[in-house]
Scaffold this motif. Sequence first.
Motif, short mmCIF file in Angstrom:
data_model
loop_
_atom_site.label_atom_id
_atom_site.label_comp_id
_atom_site.label_asym_id
_atom_site.label_seq_id
_atom_site.Cartn_x
_atom_site.Cartn_y
_atom_site.Cartn_z
N HIS A 125 -56.51 34.71 -13.33
CA HIS A 125 -57.40 35.11 -12.24
C HIS A 125 -58.86 34.82 -12.59
CE1 HIS A 125 -58.62 37.19 -8.62
NE2 HIS A 125 -59.45 37.93 -9.33
N MET A 126 -59.27 35.15 -13.82
CA MET A 126 -60.65 34.89 -14.24
C MET A 126 -60.95 33.39 -14.15
SD MET A 126 -61.79 37.84 -14.76
CE MET A 126 -60.60 39.02 -14.17
N GLN A 127 -60.02 32.57 -14.60
CA GLN A 127 -60.22 31.11 -14.56
C GLN A 127 -60.26 30.60 -13.12
OE1 GLN A 127 -60.69 29.17 -17.51
NE2 GLN A 127 -61.55 27.95 -15.87
N ARG A 128 -59.40 31.14 -12.29
CA ARG A 128 -59.36 30.75 -10.88
C ARG A 128 -60.69 31.04 -10.19
NH1 ARG A 128 -55.73 34.35 -7.25
NH2 ARG A 128 -56.68 33.88 -5.25
N VAL A 129 -61.23 32.23 -10.42
CA VAL A 129 -62.51 32.60 -9.82
C VAL A 129 -63.64 31.73 -10.38
CG1 VAL A 129 -64.23 34.44 -9.61
CG2 VAL A 129 -61.80 34.97 -9.32
N GLU A 130 -63.64 31.57 -11.70
CA GLU A 130 -64.68 30.75 -12.33
C GLU A 130 -64.67 29.32 -11.79
OE1 GLU A 130 -65.25 28.92 -16.72
OE2 GLU A 130 -65.03 31.11 -16.66
N ASN A 131 -63.49 28.73 -11.67
CA ASN A 131 -63.37 27.37 -11.14
C ASN A 131 -63.83 27.29 -9.68
OD1 ASN A 131 -62.33 26.52 -13.59
ND2 ASN A 131 -60.20 26.52 -12.89
N TYR A 132 -63.42 28.26 -8.90
CA TYR A 132 -63.74 28.24 -7.47
C TYR A 132 -65.25 28.34 -7.23
CZ TYR A 132 -63.38 29.18 -2.48
OH TYR A 132 -63.51 29.11 -1.11
N PHE A 133 -65.93 29.16 -7.99
CA PHE A 133 -67.36 29.38 -7.79
C PHE A 133 -68.23 28.58 -8.77
CE2 PHE A 133 -65.57 33.14 -5.75
CZ PHE A 133 -66.26 33.13 -4.55
N ALA A 134 -67.66 27.60 -9.44
CA ALA A 134 -68.40 26.84 -10.46
C ALA A 134 -69.70 26.25 -9.93
CB ALA A 134 -67.51 25.73 -11.03
N HIS A 135 -69.74 25.84 -8.70
CA HIS A 135 -70.94 25.22 -8.13
C HIS A 135 -71.62 26.12 -7.09
CE1 HIS A 135 -69.87 21.62 -10.27
NE2 HIS A 135 -68.67 21.67 -9.73
N THR A 137 -72.73 29.60 -7.98
CA THR A 137 -72.96 30.80 -8.78
C THR A 137 -73.79 31.85 -8.03
OG1 THR A 137 -74.84 29.73 -9.85
CG2 THR A 137 -72.71 29.61 -10.98
N GLN A 138 -74.58 31.44 -7.05
CA GLN A 138 -75.38 32.40 -6.28
C GLN A 138 -74.52 33.29 -5.39
OE1 GLN A 138 -75.15 29.13 -5.62
NE2 GLN A 138 -74.73 28.93 -3.43
N ASP A 139 -73.27 32.91 -5.17
CA ASP A 139 -72.36 33.69 -4.32
C ASP A 139 -71.45 34.62 -5.12
OD1 ASP A 139 -73.34 32.42 -2.05
OD2 ASP A 139 -71.85 30.81 -2.17
N LEU A 140 -71.53 34.57 -6.45
CA LEU A 140 -70.63 35.35 -7.30
C LEU A 140 -71.42 36.18 -8.31
CD1 LEU A 140 -67.71 35.98 -8.34
CD2 LEU A 140 -68.04 34.07 -9.94
N LEU A 141 -71.08 37.45 -8.37
CA LEU A 141 -71.61 38.34 -9.40
C LEU A 141 -70.43 38.78 -10.27
CD1 LEU A 141 -73.78 40.23 -10.67
CD2 LEU A 141 -73.08 41.94 -8.97
N ILE A 142 -70.58 38.66 -11.57
CA ILE A 142 -69.59 39.19 -12.50
C ILE A 142 -70.14 40.51 -13.01
CG2 ILE A 142 -68.34 38.83 -14.66
CD1 ILE A 142 -68.53 35.80 -14.06
N LEU A 143 -69.41 41.57 -12.75
CA LEU A 143 -69.87 42.93 -13.01
C LEU A 143 -68.89 43.66 -13.91
CD1 LEU A 143 -72.27 44.71 -11.93
CD2 LEU A 143 -70.68 45.55 -10.20
N ASN A 144 -69.36 44.08 -15.07
CA ASN A 144 -68.50 44.83 -16.00
C ASN A 144 -68.90 46.31 -15.92
OD1 ASN A 144 -67.06 45.96 -18.13
ND2 ASN A 144 -67.27 44.14 -19.40
N ILE A 145 -68.40 46.97 -14.91
CA ILE A 145 -68.70 48.38 -14.67
C ILE A 145 -68.22 49.24 -15.84
CG2 ILE A 145 -68.13 50.35 -13.18
CD1 ILE A 145 -68.10 48.31 -10.82
N CYS A 146 -67.08 48.89 -16.40
CA CYS A 146 -66.51 49.66 -17.51
C CYS A 146 -67.41 49.61 -18.75
CB CYS A 146 -65.11 49.16 -17.84
SG CYS A 146 -63.96 49.33 -16.46
N ALA A 147 -68.22 48.57 -18.88
CA ALA A 147 -69.14 48.44 -20.02
C ALA A 147 -70.54 48.94 -19.67
CB ALA A 147 -69.19 47.00 -20.48
N GLY A 148 -70.73 49.46 -18.45
CA GLY A 148 -72.01 50.06 -18.10
C GLY A 148 -72.84 49.31 -17.08
N ASP A 149 -72.39 48.14 -16.61
CA ASP A 149 -73.14 47.47 -15.53
C ASP A 149 -73.17 48.39 -14.32
OD1 ASP A 149 -73.44 45.22 -17.11
OD2 ASP A 149 -71.95 44.02 -16.03
N GLY A 150 -74.26 48.36 -13.60
CA GLY A 150 -74.38 49.25 -12.44
C GLY A 150 -75.39 48.77 -11.43
N TRP A 151 -76.24 49.69 -11.02
CA TRP A 151 -77.16 49.45 -9.91
C TRP A 151 -78.03 48.21 -10.10
CZ3 TRP A 151 -75.28 51.48 -6.00
CH2 TRP A 151 -74.94 52.83 -5.88
N ASP A 152 -78.61 48.02 -11.28
CA ASP A 152 -79.55 46.91 -11.46
C ASP A 152 -78.93 45.57 -11.09
OD1 ASP A 152 -81.58 48.63 -12.21
OD2 ASP A 152 -81.31 48.30 -14.36
#
Length: 178
Positions: A125-135, A137-152
């Motif tokens: 799934h990670m590879q599929r998303v990465e490939n699909y949005f490769a060109h 990147t402005q349309d995709l945010l990778i967010l690691n909420i479990c590691a503390g990513d949040g509001w900013d």
Amino acid sequence: MTKIFGIGLSRTGTTSLHYALMSLGYSSVHMPINMAEIDSHDAASDTGVSYMFEELDRLYPGSKFILTVRNLENWLESCDFHFNHRITPEKLSPTHTEFLTKVRMKLYGTVYYQPGLFKEAYQRHMQRVENYFAHRTQDLLILNICAGDGWDKLCTFLGDATPNKSFPYVNRTFEISK
């Protein structure tokens, strides 16, 4: 209409993302089971969305996509508890069971938790998303909420003001298992 889609797999912070989007004023649905639910909300997240994100991109041009991620080993542990003890098909209505079976088979190749298949599915799934949005990147945010990513990160990506309240870190396995 521009939509926001949380395309992370279950147990990657999709519930927290759902509550965060609602806190920002978006109408959001978590784990939609049909297109009517997706169409009637500003945002949608979880496996009901992640398995078909390419189709949603075609249906809703200009939408924003948020891939929630987490450490693979922690994700597998969380999936073990969630899929084996918490959300089994036998605990759901027939409509939800049918939908859940379809989605789990498409994403994981199994209805029930199997560590090897789930690990492969996560990586695929990670590879599929990465490939699909490769060109795009402005349309995709990778967010690691479990590691503390949040509001900013979230608010910068969406162009929203950062709220003056804590990010909704919810549905954590250690809290659920108590």
